[in-house]
Design an enzyme around this catalytic site. Structure first.
Site, PDB file in Angstrom:
ATOM      1  N   GLU A 104       4.460  -2.297  12.406  1.00  0.00           N
ATOM      2  CA  GLU A 104       4.587  -3.583  11.696  1.00  0.00           C
ATOM      3  C   GLU A 104       5.154  -3.253  10.324  1.00  0.00           C
ATOM      4  OE1 GLU A 104       0.739  -5.535  11.882  1.00  0.00           O
ATOM      5  OE2 GLU A 104       1.001  -5.992  13.995  1.00  0.00           O
TER       6      GLU A 104
ATOM      7  N   GLU B 185       1.439  -6.758  18.284  1.00  0.00           N
ATOM      8  CA  GLU B 185      -0.011  -6.623  18.409  1.00  0.00           C
ATOM      9  C   GLU B 185      -0.598  -8.027  18.386  1.00  0.00           C
ATOM     10  OE1 GLU B 185      -2.117  -3.364  16.700  1.00  0.00           O
ATOM     11  OE2 GLU B 185      -0.289  -2.241  16.297  1.00  0.00           O
TER      12      GLU B 185
ATOM     13  N   ASN C 104      -1.620  -3.763   0.934  1.00  0.00           N
ATOM     14  CA  ASN C 104      -1.516  -5.155   0.467  1.00  0.00           C
ATOM     15  C   ASN C 104      -2.649  -6.047   0.972  1.00  0.00           C
ATOM     16  OD1 ASN C 104      -0.163  -4.902   3.025  1.00  0.00           O
ATOM     17  ND2 ASN C 104       0.656  -6.952   2.722  1.00  0.00           N
TER      18      ASN C 104
ATOM     19  N   CYS D  88       3.744  -9.227   3.773  1.00  0.00           N
ATOM     20  CA  CYS D  88       5.002  -8.954   4.471  1.00  0.00           C
ATOM     21  C   CYS D  88       5.675 -10.239   4.959  1.00  0.00           C
ATOM     22  CB  CYS D  88       4.731  -8.040   5.656  1.00  0.00           C
ATOM     23  SG  CYS D  88       3.526  -8.748   6.809  1.00  0.00           S
TER      24      CYS D  88
HETATM   25  P1  NAD Z   1       4.113   2.491   2.757  1.00  0.00           P
HETATM   26  O1  NAD Z   1       5.014   2.625   3.911  1.00  0.00           O
HETATM   27  O2  NAD Z   1       4.510   3.099   1.467  1.00  0.00           O
HETATM   28  O3  NAD Z   1       2.663   3.099   3.082  1.00  0.00           O
HETATM   29  C1  NAD Z   1       1.899   2.634   4.160  1.00  0.00           C
HETATM   30  C2  NAD Z   1       0.990   3.744   4.630  1.00  0.00           C
HETATM   31  O4  NAD Z   1       1.787   4.796   5.156  1.00  0.00           O
HETATM   32  C3  NAD Z   1       0.127   4.351   3.545  1.00  0.00           C
HETATM   33  O5  NAD Z   1      -1.148   4.624   4.082  1.00  0.00           O
HETATM   34  C4  NAD Z   1       0.867   5.640   3.216  1.00  0.00           C
HETATM   35  O6  NAD Z   1       0.029   6.656   2.712  1.00  0.00           O
HETATM   36  C5  NAD Z   1       1.418   6.029   4.566  1.00  0.00           C
HETATM   37  N1  NAD Z   1       2.617   6.868   4.547  1.00  0.00           N
HETATM   38  C6  NAD Z   1       3.619   6.861   3.648  1.00  0.00           C
HETATM   39  N2  NAD Z   1       4.557   7.773   3.994  1.00  0.00           N
HETATM   40  C7  NAD Z   1       4.147   8.354   5.152  1.00  0.00           C
HETATM   41  C8  NAD Z   1       4.688   9.359   6.016  1.00  0.00           C
HETATM   42  N3  NAD Z   1       5.863   9.939   5.767  1.00  0.00           N
HETATM   43  N4  NAD Z   1       3.980   9.693   7.117  1.00  0.00           N
HETATM   44  C9  NAD Z   1       2.810   9.097   7.411  1.00  0.00           C
HETATM   45  N5  NAD Z   1       2.247   8.157   6.615  1.00  0.00           N
HETATM   46  C10 NAD Z   1       2.910   7.776   5.505  1.00  0.00           C
HETATM   47  O7  NAD Z   1       3.844   0.927   2.594  1.00  0.00           O
HETATM   48  P2  NAD Z   1       2.988   0.197   1.472  1.00  0.00           P
HETATM   49  O8  NAD Z   1       3.742   0.249   0.181  1.00  0.00           O
HETATM   50  O9  NAD Z   1       1.595   0.682   1.521  1.00  0.00           O
HETATM   51  O10 NAD Z   1       2.978  -1.302   2.039  1.00  0.00           O
HETATM   52  C11 NAD Z   1       3.946  -2.256   1.741  1.00  0.00           C
HETATM   53  C12 NAD Z   1       4.933  -2.387   2.884  1.00  0.00           C
HETATM   54  O11 NAD Z   1       4.234  -2.700   4.077  1.00  0.00           O
HETATM   55  C13 NAD Z   1       5.918  -3.525   2.705  1.00  0.00           C
HETATM   56  O12 NAD Z   1       7.177  -3.102   3.126  1.00  0.00           O
HETATM   57  C14 NAD Z   1       5.395  -4.615   3.633  1.00  0.00           C
HETATM   58  O13 NAD Z   1       6.353  -5.552   4.064  1.00  0.00           O
HETATM   59  C15 NAD Z   1       4.863  -3.798   4.759  1.00  0.00           C
HETATM   60  N6  NAD Z   1       3.866  -4.535   5.539  1.00  0.00           N
HETATM   61  C16 NAD Z   1       4.211  -4.993   6.778  1.00  0.00           C
HETATM   62  C17 NAD Z   1       3.293  -5.741   7.536  1.00  0.00           C
HETATM   63  C18 NAD Z   1       3.627  -6.300   8.898  1.00  0.00           C
HETATM   64  O14 NAD Z   1       2.717  -6.783   9.573  1.00  0.00           O
HETATM   65  N7  NAD Z   1       4.861  -6.279   9.331  1.00  0.00           N
HETATM   66  C19 NAD Z   1       2.030  -5.977   7.014  1.00  0.00           C
HETATM   67  C20 NAD Z   1       1.728  -5.499   5.741  1.00  0.00           C
HETATM   68  C21 NAD Z   1       2.649  -4.765   5.011  1.00  0.00           C
HETATM   69  O1  6OD Z   2      -2.614 -11.535  10.136  1.00  0.00           O
HETATM   70  C1  6OD Z   2      -2.298 -10.477  10.681  1.00  0.00           C
HETATM   71  O2  6OD Z   2      -2.765 -10.129  11.777  1.00  0.00           O
HETATM   72  C2  6OD Z   2      -1.339  -9.571  10.030  1.00  0.00           C
HETATM   73  N1  6OD Z   2      -1.014  -8.458  10.721  1.00  0.00           N
HETATM   74  C3  6OD Z   2      -0.840  -9.864   8.807  1.00  0.00           C
HETATM   75  C4  6OD Z   2       0.113  -9.099   8.107  1.00  0.00           C
HETATM   76  C5  6OD Z   2       0.429  -9.420   6.851  1.00  0.00           C
HETATM   77  C6  6OD Z   2       1.368  -8.677   6.091  1.00  0.00           C
HETATM   78  O3  6OD Z   2       1.277  -8.448   4.909  1.00  0.00           O
END
Ligand code: NAD
Ligand code: 6OD
Length: 485
Positions: free
Chosen positions: A253, A466, A154, A287
């Site tokens: 995260e 972090e 994202n 997120c």
């Molecule tokens: P995802 O979990 O599908 O994938 C994230 C990464 O993990 C990708 O690189 C993917 O290839 C890898 N992955 C998937 N399954 C795996 C496994 N079993 N083992 C190891 N690696 C694996 O997430 P996404 O769809 O790419 O991202 C969207 C999600 O991320 C949303 O839920 C969003 O809220 C969350 N997000 C959280 C934060 C935060 O800071 N809390 C920030 C950005 C996104």
């Molecule tokens: O701003 C940041 O450091 C951070 N980890 C943002 C995450 C955004 C989620 O989509």
């Protein structure tokens, strides 16, 4: 943009036969073919990282490592527009966002941690035992080891560098995997690392998918010391199982289902603009986005009408147009997921205030992955649409009466990443903020960042923090040394 994205292992670009396609969600066109790393490439990357750790990198004086961090930042800056183009091609995001948020934050992440490591502190205690023995206890900080970093699609550049920068700055070597949906800026970063002559093996890039592929080969690898992961909560749970046998350190995260609370005394226009941003930035694919908006009853109808008007004025457009506000969803698959929630919302009794459809452009964008920015009202708090993360351009607005009720409803979630509070009552603002079950609370603003502050969530939204010294703590180990005096 390279038409083939390769791995970067032990200072060399590596091509492998198995490939997948990187598709531009703007119009469904191919951006690049991407090599998929097998167990063999992950093994090679881990071995190279271990050798780099055991070589000079882990023992390099801090000031010298700080210089490397700034050289990386300079390298990104020198190719600024290429990074912008990479982010736009992979995601279809508005170029103004890539120029003002994504790429500048990539640069800032390296500069910030390069400077911060010079302040890394240790502890020291003078000790006297009951029998009168005296000793000095002090800690030394060491790199954690070989880090596996796995990031989502994202905010590709921002989040990939948010892990790579502190890990390298603290003297670790890294094996990093960007999302398969958005690998281009990480590939460019590898080119930057190569061009500046970063020692071989310090930064290794492997491309691939998650479960059953590169991601899983990384997390289950015995040579990995710690995993830093950003992505879905469900994926976090899979990774926890994969690291359990090796008892590896983790920093997670994860997802969110964040609330925004708008009190009747809020500055109305600022609150409407704030919720517009917090619901629809990056087409709702952040997120931290507010998918649950609670508005105090006296201003509820007016707020819904004002947000509807501003939402309908958002421009869904070509990424390179400076006035575009909204881009596509990352993929057809994700578009279908968001649309399935649009369908579910109707079944669960939502009123669709605006949006809820796939826009029709009459041009190549109709082959892309678009959905309209959408507002719902009328759902019960128990609705799945209010309990599960949609991760699209959609929010639900519900009325509330009392502060107590707003706090209880905002906290009624399995997630706990972020909350936003809109009020001009300073006492209420602090009281409500302290009662939020979330790792991050914004008052009268949203996603205003200071990289020194702890970033992370509670419950399904993550493990650990972090940012600032929290990153330094995660990416290092301390040894306590006790000297008898
Ligand atoms: P995802 O979990 O599908 O994938 C994230 C990464 O993990 C990708 O690189 C993917 O290839 C890898 N992955 C998937 N399954 C795996 C496994 N079993 N083992 C190891 N690696 C694996 O997430 P996404 O769809 O790419 O991202 C969207 C999600 O991320 C949303 O839920 C969003 O809220 C969350 N997000 C959280 C934060 C935060 O800071 N809390 C920030 C950005 C996104
Ligand atoms: O701003 C940041 O450091 C951070 N980890 C943002 C995450 C955004 C989620 O989509």
């Amino acid at each position: 943009m390279p038409s083939l994205i390769r791995h970067y292992i032990n200072g060399q670009f590596v091509e492998t036969e198995k490939r997948f396609q990187n598709i531009n969600p703007l119009n469904g066109r191919l951006v690049s073919e991407v090599c998929e790393a097998s167990q063999a490439e992950v093994d090679a990357a881990v071995k190279a990282a271990r050798a780099a750790m055991d070589g000079s990198w882990g023992r390099m004086p801090v000031a010298e490592r700080a210089q490397w961090m700034h050289r990386i930042a300079d390298g990104i800056e020198a190719r600024f527009e290429e990074f912008v183009a990479a982010e736009v091609a992979d995601t279809g995001r508005p170029v103004k966002q890539a120029r003002t948020l994504d790429v500048p934050r990539g640069i800032a992440n390296f500069r910030f941690f390069g400077d911060l490591i010079k302040t890394a502190h240790t502890e020291c205690f003078e000790t006297t035992t009951a029998s009168g023995d005296r000793a000095l206890n002090y800690t030394v900080r060491k790199p954690l080891g070989v880090i596996a970093a796995i990031s989502p699609w994202n905010l590709p550049m921002l989040l990939f560098s948010w892990k790579v920068a502190p890990a390298l700055a603290m003297g670790n070597a890294i094996v990093a995997k960007p999302s398969e949906e958005a690998p281009s800026s990480a590939a460019l970063l590898a080119q930057v690392m190569h061009d500046i002559g970063l020692p071989a093996g310090v930064f290794n890039l492997v491309n691939g998918l998650g479960g059953g592929s590169t991601g899983e080969f990384m997390t289950s690898h015995p040579g990995i010391d710690a995993v830093t992961f950003t992505g879905e909560s469900r994926t976090g749970s899979h990774i926890m199982k994969a690291v359990a046998d090796g008892v590896k350190d983790i920093s997670f995260e994860l997802g969110g289902k964040n609330a925004a609370i708008v009190f009747a005394d809020a500055d109305f226009d600022k609150a409407v603009d704030g919720v517009l941003r917090s619901s629809f930035t990056n087409s709702g694919q952040v997120c931290l986005c507010s998918e649950r908006v609670l508005v105090q009853r006296p201003i509820f109808e007016r707020f819904v009408a004002a947000l509807k008007e501003k939402t309908e004025a958002l421009r869904l457009g070509w990424p390179m147009d400076e006035d575009t506000d909204i881009g596509p969803q990352i993929s057809k698959e994700h578009q279908q997921k968001v649309l399935s929630y649009f369908e579910l919302a109707r079944e669960e009794g939502a009123t669709v205030v605006t949006g809820g459809q796939v826009p029709v452009f009459g041009d190549e964008r109709d082959q892309g992955s678009w959905v309209q920015p959408t507002i719902w009202t009328g759902l019960p708090d128990s609705a799945r649409c209010l309990r599960e993360e949609v991760f699209g351009p959609v929010c639900h607005i519900a009325p509330f009466d009392t502060e107590e009720e707003a706090v209880a409803r905002a906290n009624d979630s399995a997630y706990g990443l972020a909350a936003a509070i809109w009020t001009q009552d300073i006492t209420r603002a602090h009281n409500v903020a302290q009662r939020m079950r979330a790792g991050l609370v914004w008052i009268n603003t949203w996603y205003l960042r200071d990289l020194r502050t702890p970033f992370g969530g509670v419950r399904l939204s993550g493990i650990g923090r972090e940012g600032g010294r929290h990153s330094m703590d995660f990416y290092s180990e301390t040894t306590n040394i006790c000297v008898k005096l």
